[in-house]
Motif scaffolding. Structure first.
Motif, mmCIF file in Angstrom:
data_model
loop_
_atom_site.group_PDB
_atom_site.id
_atom_site.type_symbol
_atom_site.label_atom_id
_atom_site.label_comp_id
_atom_site.label_asym_id
_atom_site.label_seq_id
_atom_site.Cartn_x
_atom_site.Cartn_y
_atom_site.Cartn_z
ATOM 1 N N GLU A 34 23.723 34.241 29.286
ATOM 2 C CA GLU A 34 23.831 32.774 29.807
ATOM 3 C C GLU A 34 22.736 32.354 29.863
ATOM 4 O OE1 GLU A 34 26.594 31.301 30.387
ATOM 5 O OE2 GLU A 34 28.114 33.013 30.691
ATOM 6 N N THR A 39 17.058 28.657 33.444
ATOM 7 C CA THR A 39 17.967 29.577 33.832
ATOM 8 C C THR A 39 18.323 30.691 32.988
ATOM 9 O OG1 THR A 39 20.162 28.576 34.003
ATOM 10 C CG2 THR A 39 19.001 28.383 35.894
ATOM 11 N N ALA A 40 18.617 31.795 33.202
ATOM 12 C CA ALA A 40 19.263 32.972 32.353
ATOM 13 C C ALA A 40 20.081 33.869 33.095
ATOM 14 C CB ALA A 40 18.242 33.337 31.268
ATOM 15 N N VAL A 41 20.899 34.473 32.429
ATOM 16 C CA VAL A 41 21.534 35.681 32.893
ATOM 17 C C VAL A 41 21.235 36.869 32.054
ATOM 18 C CG1 VAL A 41 23.625 37.212 33.827
ATOM 19 C CG2 VAL A 41 23.154 34.747 34.364
ATOM 20 N N TRP A 71 15.028 30.421 37.193
ATOM 21 C CA TRP A 71 15.802 31.215 38.145
ATOM 22 C C TRP A 71 16.653 32.351 36.906
ATOM 23 C CZ3 TRP A 71 17.992 30.272 43.414
ATOM 24 C CH2 TRP A 71 19.173 31.067 43.905
ATOM 25 N N LEU A 200 24.888 37.504 47.537
ATOM 26 C CA LEU A 200 25.735 36.527 46.915
ATOM 27 C C LEU A 200 24.989 36.101 45.635
ATOM 28 C CD1 LEU A 200 27.665 34.706 49.844
ATOM 29 C CD2 LEU A 200 28.821 35.643 47.805
ATOM 30 N N LEU A 201 23.591 35.768 46.055
ATOM 31 C CA LEU A 201 22.801 35.140 44.796
ATOM 32 C C LEU A 201 22.593 36.335 43.897
ATOM 33 C CD1 LEU A 201 20.279 32.959 47.134
ATOM 34 C CD2 LEU A 201 22.275 32.338 45.847
ATOM 35 N N THR A 204 26.810 38.689 43.324
ATOM 36 C CA THR A 204 28.254 37.573 42.962
ATOM 37 C C THR A 204 27.802 36.663 41.864
ATOM 38 O OG1 THR A 204 28.710 38.258 45.222
ATOM 39 C CG2 THR A 204 29.944 36.570 44.080
ATOM 40 N N LEU A 205 26.708 35.946 42.094
ATOM 41 C CA LEU A 205 26.361 34.945 41.079
ATOM 42 C C LEU A 205 26.157 35.481 39.763
ATOM 43 C CD1 LEU A 205 25.894 31.686 40.645
ATOM 44 C CD2 LEU A 205 23.299 32.415 41.300
ATOM 45 N N ASN A 206 25.653 36.519 39.609
ATOM 46 C CA ASN A 206 25.313 37.210 38.271
ATOM 47 C C ASN A 206 26.374 37.959 37.723
ATOM 48 O OD1 ASN A 206 22.506 36.150 38.459
ATOM 49 N ND2 ASN A 206 21.820 37.916 39.620
ATOM 50 N N GLY A 207 27.384 38.110 38.331
ATOM 51 C CA GLY A 207 28.719 38.852 38.032
ATOM 52 C C GLY A 207 28.118 40.355 37.934
ATOM 53 N N MET A 210 28.796 43.608 44.395
ATOM 54 C CA MET A 210 28.548 43.052 45.561
ATOM 55 C C MET A 210 29.786 43.732 46.422
ATOM 56 S SD MET A 210 26.740 41.681 47.954
ATOM 57 C CE MET A 210 26.963 40.468 49.489
ATOM 58 N N CYS B 67 19.147 21.461 33.814
ATOM 59 C CA CYS B 67 18.427 22.775 33.591
ATOM 60 C C CYS B 67 18.927 23.970 34.103
ATOM 61 C CB CYS B 67 16.908 22.376 34.258
ATOM 62 S SG CYS B 67 15.792 21.312 33.515
ATOM 63 N N GLY B 68 19.868 23.820 34.777
ATOM 64 C CA GLY B 68 20.395 25.283 35.549
ATOM 65 C C GLY B 68 20.224 25.102 36.997
ATOM 66 N N VAL B 69 18.998 24.817 37.209
ATOM 67 C CA VAL B 69 18.236 25.212 38.659
ATOM 68 C C VAL B 69 17.075 24.006 38.518
ATOM 69 C CG1 VAL B 69 16.227 26.740 37.657
ATOM 70 C CG2 VAL B 69 17.311 26.685 40.279
ATOM 71 N N LEU B 96 25.248 25.483 44.175
ATOM 72 C CA LEU B 96 24.932 26.322 45.601
ATOM 73 C C LEU B 96 23.427 26.014 45.837
ATOM 74 C CD1 LEU B 96 22.785 28.967 45.003
ATOM 75 C CD2 LEU B 96 24.666 30.251 44.066
ATOM 76 N N ILE B 127 27.010 28.211 49.839
ATOM 77 C CA ILE B 127 27.728 28.720 48.254
ATOM 78 C C ILE B 127 29.154 28.565 48.593
ATOM 79 C CG2 ILE B 127 27.876 31.068 47.328
ATOM 80 C CD1 ILE B 127 25.253 31.943 48.797
ATOM 81 N N ALA B 238 25.810 27.397 34.775
ATOM 82 C CA ALA B 238 24.756 27.918 34.087
ATOM 83 C C ALA B 238 24.900 29.669 34.407
ATOM 84 C CB ALA B 238 23.370 27.545 34.668
ATOM 85 N N PHE B 239 25.818 30.078 35.217
ATOM 86 C CA PHE B 239 25.788 31.423 35.386
ATOM 87 C C PHE B 239 27.212 32.082 35.055
ATOM 88 C CE2 PHE B 239 22.111 29.997 37.400
ATOM 89 C CZ PHE B 239 21.242 31.216 37.490
ATOM 90 N N PHE B 245 33.542 32.659 39.733
ATOM 91 C CA PHE B 245 32.688 33.351 40.442
ATOM 92 C C PHE B 245 33.235 32.731 41.916
ATOM 93 C CE2 PHE B 245 29.582 30.889 43.418
ATOM 94 C CZ PHE B 245 28.763 32.132 43.882
ATOM 95 N N ARG B 248 35.503 35.520 43.413
ATOM 96 C CA ARG B 248 34.616 36.604 43.757
ATOM 97 C C ARG B 248 33.989 36.195 45.079
ATOM 98 N NH1 ARG B 248 32.421 36.426 38.389
ATOM 99 N NH2 ARG B 248 30.335 35.649 38.968
ATOM 100 N N LEU B 252 35.263 38.305 48.533
ATOM 101 C CA LEU B 252 34.232 38.881 49.390
ATOM 102 C C LEU B 252 34.254 38.380 50.764
ATOM 103 C CD1 LEU B 252 31.694 40.523 49.643
ATOM 104 C CD2 LEU B 252 30.446 38.641 49.095
#
Lengths: 316, 316
Positions: A34, A39-41, A71, A200-201, A204-207, A210, B67-69, B96, B127, B238-239, B245, B248, B252
């Motif tokens: 992503e 941002t990126a994953v 981030w 969660l950050l 969960t957010l990143n897949g 958790m 920008c995603g963040v 979030l 979140i 962006a994630f 999400f 998930r 949780l």
């Protein structure tokens, strides 16, 4: 080299066990899955966490330079050692950094509960001063990390009240009974909230894993952990004059260090100051390894058919 | 309306006192003084914090969409009420949010110290789930907020050990003696580290007050507080897939709520769940105001030459 002894070479046998049992990928092909301007994953392809998070940090530094902040999250990563390693990377770039991670074994129930659905999910931060050392925070959201409990058991020492409770909610102070209880979060429900939010950050957010999906990497050396981490980089120049900022940090550090102390307190420390001092001392005099750990490493070298460590000035 | 009773209409007399004594600017001209694609610093021109932070949130939402963040800081701001108000703004935008602030009075010394150089510097996070309520954390980095100490003094009730210590480092449990002691941070040195880091991010980085420069807004209604806050917005898209999400997060939340409880515990709460329930209940049935507070508000209305509150169904 900074005294994070629970996270250094002591982990090597465990990492190698996981690599040899194909629980970790020695040659990961890491990919950005992503991507946005800030941002990126990063999918770590089940590589060592140290590689994956280092890659994420590199990406974050570039994006923060462009956008002011970045981030970057990871998935399919693994245990990456001490969080402070990665936030410290900000310092040489005139940046500051935050880091969140999902721990690699659940030792913490939700507040009021007994199911260990949470880990000691840590937060780390690094903020540079000018003449003063950087403020570097690196902490678990539990009162004690699980490694400290194990160390007490090895040393045959009771734990203080407040580290753990048993399944009746009563204080648990016998470290050999740690399996019968749970770690306590800092500030009771507050630390539970922090562990949950950081998880969660970073997870969960990143897949990434958790809650129930977290693999206990102490017990299981095969199942991919799908560890998630998050690094945030902030370019100080995006917030004004960098030297003026560092001067304000220095002043605050001095105000704190020089402030009035409680009776019996010799010194007020800034977060990271003791690690900073250890880095200096170990770089000059060498890093102390216990005889027990050295024996383990020698055994590991023999198992792998490689030469044992040559240690300058060692007494072996 | 969410039960953050220490931060709502109870603060109105204090805000008005500061406005009338020219300690706060009723008609601020807010400006972006630092601007990068994903960051900004807003100078609040000493306006009410609610205005300044709301403006910062608007800017952050726009930048995060691009920008995603986004990471937006404030300076020359003021007390802005409950942190959760601002992170909750993320939810309607499929984002979030995180929030850090410097508190408006120093009640916390560094760990081991007696000089109150730090405030209860809070962190907040919101979140979103899908069917489940959002996870909304809003917490001070001290065991108890100072408002809780004052409430105990009013009610004539002892404080539990762990909230405060005196100048000998001994537990302080008499809330009428709160001037003789200090609040304790959560997790001892850990909460000190969090309060320091959140203060560096919300205050020092933004060129706002921190440490010795913090103005006690309870004692001083005139000096500009130069309060700093930081809002971070993350665009969930962006994630990865936003619905996946949220699903998930729901899972949780359910795993935690349905998990095994300690003896005597009726329910396991998620952070923000009780506030969420209060919002619903108060929206339906009205918000309860104590006779004492209503009297204060009536007095305030009389002082200002305006009509007192008309309250539907009130017993006055």
């Amino acid at each position: 080299m900074q005294g994070s002894d629970g996270h250094g070479i002591i982990r090597l046998p465990q990492y190698i066990k996981r690599l040899r049992s194909a629980g970790m990928n020695p040659r990961p092909i890491m990919r950005i899955v992503e991507d946005r301007p800030a941002t990126a994953v990063v999918d770590g392809d089940n590589g060592m966490g140290h590689l994956v998070v280092s890659h994420a940090v590199d990406i974050a530094i570039g994006k923060a330079r462009e956008c002011g902040v970045a981030w970057v999250g990871t998935r399919n990563s693994n245990h990456a050692g001490p969080a402070s390693l990665y936030v410290r990377r900000a310092l040489e770039h005139d940046m500051l950094a935050l880091y969140f991670a999902v721990g690699n074994a659940n030792h913490l129930p939700p507040w009021g509960g007994m199911d260990m659905l949470l880990s000691t999910n840590p937060i780390a931060a690094a903020i540079p001063g000018a003449a003063e050392p950087p403020v570097v925070l690196d902490m678990a959201t539990t009162v004690a990390a699980y490694g400290k409990v194990k160390a007490r058991a090895k040393a045959g020492r009771e734990m203080p009240v407040g580290w753990m409770i048993d399944r009746q909610g009563q204080p648990l102070t016998d470290p050999t009974r740690s399996e019968d209880g749970f770690l306590l979060p800092i500030g009771d429900h507050k630390g539970y909230g922090l562990a949950l939010v950081f998880g969660l950050l970073a997870g969960t957010l990143n897949g990434a894993a958790m809650g129930r999906n977290v693999v206990d990497f102490n017990a299981d050396h095969v199942t991919p952990t799908n560890t998630g981490q998050t690094i945030i980089m902030v370019d100080l120049a995006a917030f004004g004059d960098v030297d003026a900022f560092k001067a304000r940090v220095d002043q605050l550090e001095r105000d704190i260090r020089d402030s009035e102390r409680l009776p019996g307190v010799d010194r007020i420390w800034l977060p990271g100051e003791q690690s900073h001092a250890k880095r200096g001392a170990y770089a000059a005099a060498g890093y102390p390894i216990s005889t027990g750990l050295l024996g383990e490493l020698d055994q590991l070298a023999a198992d792998l058919g490689i030469a044992p460590l040559e240690i300058e000035g060692s007494r072996r």
